[in-house]
Write a protein that holds these residues in place. Structure first.
Motif, mmCIF file in Angstrom:
data_model
loop_
_atom_site.group_PDB
_atom_site.id
_atom_site.type_symbol
_atom_site.label_atom_id
_atom_site.label_comp_id
_atom_site.label_asym_id
_atom_site.label_seq_id
_atom_site.Cartn_x
_atom_site.Cartn_y
_atom_site.Cartn_z
ATOM 1 N N UNK A 103 0.840 -1.202 0.000
ATOM 2 C CA UNK A 103 0.000 0.000 0.000
ATOM 3 C C UNK A 103 0.872 1.248 0.000
ATOM 4 N N UNK A 104 0.510 2.280 -0.720
ATOM 5 C CA UNK A 104 -0.609 2.318 -1.656
ATOM 6 C C UNK A 104 -0.273 1.543 -2.928
ATOM 7 N N UNK A 105 -1.291 1.000 -3.546
ATOM 8 C CA UNK A 105 -1.095 0.247 -4.781
ATOM 9 C C UNK A 105 -0.623 1.168 -5.899
ATOM 10 N N UNK A 106 0.213 0.639 -6.769
ATOM 11 C CA UNK A 106 0.597 1.381 -7.967
ATOM 12 C C UNK A 106 -0.568 1.353 -8.960
ATOM 13 N N UNK A 107 -0.525 2.226 -9.955
ATOM 14 C CA UNK A 107 -1.550 2.190 -11.007
ATOM 15 C C UNK A 107 -1.584 0.822 -11.668
ATOM 16 N N UNK A 108 -0.409 0.241 -11.890
ATOM 17 C CA UNK A 108 -0.372 -1.071 -12.539
ATOM 18 C C UNK A 108 -1.026 -2.133 -11.656
ATOM 19 N N UNK A 109 -0.750 -2.112 -10.358
ATOM 20 C CA UNK A 109 -1.371 -3.091 -9.459
ATOM 21 C C UNK A 109 -2.892 -2.924 -9.436
ATOM 22 N N UNK A 110 -3.368 -1.681 -9.436
ATOM 23 C CA UNK A 110 -4.817 -1.451 -9.466
ATOM 24 C C UNK A 110 -5.416 -2.017 -10.761
ATOM 25 N N UNK A 111 -4.729 -1.792 -11.868
ATOM 26 C CA UNK A 111 -5.153 -2.331 -13.161
ATOM 27 C C UNK A 111 -5.196 -3.861 -13.114
ATOM 28 N N UNK A 112 -4.139 -4.453 -12.608
ATOM 29 C CA UNK A 112 -4.051 -5.904 -12.563
ATOM 30 C C UNK A 112 -5.139 -6.501 -11.659
ATOM 31 N N UNK A 113 -5.331 -5.907 -10.492
ATOM 32 C CA UNK A 113 -6.327 -6.421 -9.542
ATOM 33 C C UNK A 113 -7.757 -6.212 -10.038
ATOM 34 N N UNK A 114 -7.959 -5.207 -10.863
ATOM 35 C CA UNK A 114 -9.298 -4.911 -11.369
ATOM 36 C C UNK A 114 -9.593 -5.604 -12.703
ATOM 37 N N UNK A 115 -8.669 -5.506 -13.634
ATOM 38 C CA UNK A 115 -8.910 -6.029 -14.977
ATOM 39 C C UNK A 115 -8.276 -7.389 -15.243
ATOM 40 N N UNK B 187 -6.532 -9.978 -12.924
ATOM 41 C CA UNK B 187 -6.636 -11.142 -12.043
ATOM 42 C C UNK B 187 -8.038 -11.750 -11.999
ATOM 43 N N UNK B 188 -9.123 -10.965 -11.941
ATOM 44 C CA UNK B 188 -10.444 -11.613 -11.895
ATOM 45 C C UNK B 188 -10.690 -12.574 -13.065
ATOM 46 N N UNK B 189 -10.304 -12.183 -14.276
ATOM 47 C CA UNK B 189 -10.476 -13.067 -15.423
ATOM 48 C C UNK B 189 -9.569 -14.286 -15.359
ATOM 49 N N UNK B 190 -8.346 -14.091 -14.845
ATOM 50 C CA UNK B 190 -7.426 -15.225 -14.704
ATOM 51 C C UNK B 190 -7.995 -16.251 -13.725
#
Length: 172
Positions: free
Chosen positions: A76-88, A90-93
């Motif tokens: 924390x705080x998450x980077x922009x890339x981590x927010x992208x990965x966690x939102x877009x 990882x859920x699909x993976x």
């Protein structure tokens, strides 16, 4: 030994039972993701086919009776890339069948090599993924010699991390 292109794909696909990734970089600079990351950061909706090719590969591995998973390191705080990965990403993976756990290292490193990404195949072969500080991959390097530290790190990381679904409930 360094692996690239088709060599890397053949090496990767040769695993028989299990492929595990320790994913620790705060960001990755991958040309094929640049447009998608820009869409995420501008607030556009996720494309329906986002990461489709990886999802197809994961399903193929599962159909062959193989297991694939990773521990994604965040702080924390998450980077922009981590927010992208966690939102877009990882859920699909996870929906495709990849076992993903999240390890928040904000309060400590759990004795893990946080600056180094790697894949472990069948607990017998390890490939280090080497990156520049900006997240650009330098190379993929087969680890020669004793890989016992990687086995210990894998098990420690997996035990300390929580399933993605639990992380998402708490952190949205």
């Amino acid at each position: 030994m360094f692996l690239d292109g088709d060599e890397w794909r053949k090496f990767f696909d040769a695993f028989e039972r299990e492929a595990f990734r320790f994913e620790a970089q705060p960001k990755y600079s991958m040309p094929k993701e640049a447009a998608s990351l820009a869409r995420f950061l501008s607030g556009q909706p996720k494309p329906v086919d986002h990461n489709r090719r990886w999802h197809e590969r994961v399903r193929e591995y599962l159909d062959q009776g193989k297991w694939i998973g990773r521990v994604r390191v965040v702080s924390q705080p998450l980077t922009d890339y981590q927010r992208y990965q966690l939102s877009w990403g990882i859920p699909g993976n996870v929906a495709a069948g990849e076992h993903i756990r999240i390890l928040d290292v904000t309060q400590g490193d759990f004795g893990l090599p946080l600056g180094q990404d790697w894949w472990m195949f069948d607990e017998s072969r390890v490939v280090r993924l080497n990156y520049r500080p900006d997240g650009t991959q330098i190379n993929r390097e087969v680890v020669e010699g004793d890989i016992e530290p990687y086995r210990r790190w894998k098990h420690a990381a997996f035990e300390a991390a929580i399933p993605f679904a639990e992380y998402a409930k708490v952190h949205g």
